[in-house]
Design an enzyme around this catalytic site. Sequence first.
Site, mmCIF file in Angstrom:
data_model
loop_
_atom_site.group_PDB
_atom_site.id
_atom_site.type_symbol
_atom_site.label_atom_id
_atom_site.label_comp_id
_atom_site.label_asym_id
_atom_site.label_seq_id
_atom_site.Cartn_x
_atom_site.Cartn_y
_atom_site.Cartn_z
ATOM 1 C CE1 TYR A 81 6.018 -7.304 6.275
ATOM 2 C CE2 TYR A 81 6.093 -9.211 7.698
ATOM 3 C CZ TYR A 81 6.293 -7.871 7.501
ATOM 4 O OH TYR A 81 6.773 -7.091 8.532
ATOM 5 C CG HIS A 98 2.757 -2.936 8.946
ATOM 6 N ND1 HIS A 98 2.659 -3.941 8.027
ATOM 7 C CD2 HIS A 98 4.089 -2.793 9.178
ATOM 8 C CE1 HIS A 98 3.856 -4.388 7.716
ATOM 9 N NE2 HIS A 98 4.744 -3.698 8.395
ATOM 10 C CB SER A 150 15.611 -4.069 9.567
ATOM 11 O OG SER A 150 16.676 -4.056 8.652
ATOM 12 N N PRO A 151 16.970 -6.025 12.464
ATOM 13 C CG PRO A 151 16.908 -7.976 13.768
ATOM 14 C CD PRO A 151 16.213 -7.284 12.623
ATOM 15 C CB SER A 160 34.046 -7.208 7.667
ATOM 16 O OG SER A 160 33.910 -7.327 9.047
#
Length: 302
Positions: free
Chosen positions: A53, A128, A208-209, A217
């Site tokens: 990261y 990973h 990435s939930p 929307s």
Amino acid sequence: MRYRTLGGLRVSAVGLGAMPLSIEGRPDEARALATVHAALDAGVTLLDTADSYHLPGDGPGHNERLVARALATYGGDTADVLVATKGGRGRPADGSWTVDGDPRRLKAAAEASLKRLGLEAIGLYQLHKPDPAVPFEDSVGALRDLLDAGTIRLAGVSNADSGQIRRARAILGDRLVSVQNRYSPAVRDSDPELRLCAGLGLAFMPWSPLGGISRSSLDGPSDGTAADGPRERFGAFHEVAREHGVSPQRVALAWLSALAPTVIPVPGASRPETARDSAGAADLVLGADDLARLDAAGRVRP
């Protein structure tokens, strides 16, 4: 804050994914540290990072060093905080994500991560991503050796399928404690892995939930999936959020947590207010009708 079990440890029911604090679009260090501190203030005790990261082409470890500084500068008690990091991926200058599951390099990566984090041992170390060029058993064998050496205390795998999870468990036994796969309202193809983890008692940590929620929307799913009627697909999350007086993101995380008692979402954040909002999902209790509506939302119709 509600809690769940990960490898015999009690951790917060919602973690913090620290990746947005170190990759493209990252905040300055002051805001990054404030974001981690806000999560800790809200009761979060699971911080997820990785050596890869960082910005493309930079050396590994930016996010790990940032997490270490956040813990060192936090005014409260951090004794119960579990830092989970990962090895086996890289970010060259072209911005791609490479995979390297060579056992020797995994062991060297873990040692380097340990130094950056400044810990006696890494709480949770995760492969990973499986490397198609390296036998999976060899990569997992490196985790076994790291466990035996005391470099890491617990082991996990990420981006793994059901067969790989079973093979990892055959090698690591009870020292395999977690699986981190992509899972969200918009992306649910790890259903078999989620259910397998629930049956085996392994923590399932969706990365990435919030896919499909942030812009659903107005603009369609935020993760690039086809916008085949986003209001119909994901509008239920916004409707339930209005009924409870909370954000759709908080509803999505509470829905994930309700899928199985072993699910521990690790949403990313780059602002303190976002970290606090996500942490609040641990205390949001959704009714059976809410869950039925949310489970149906986003399912691809035949």
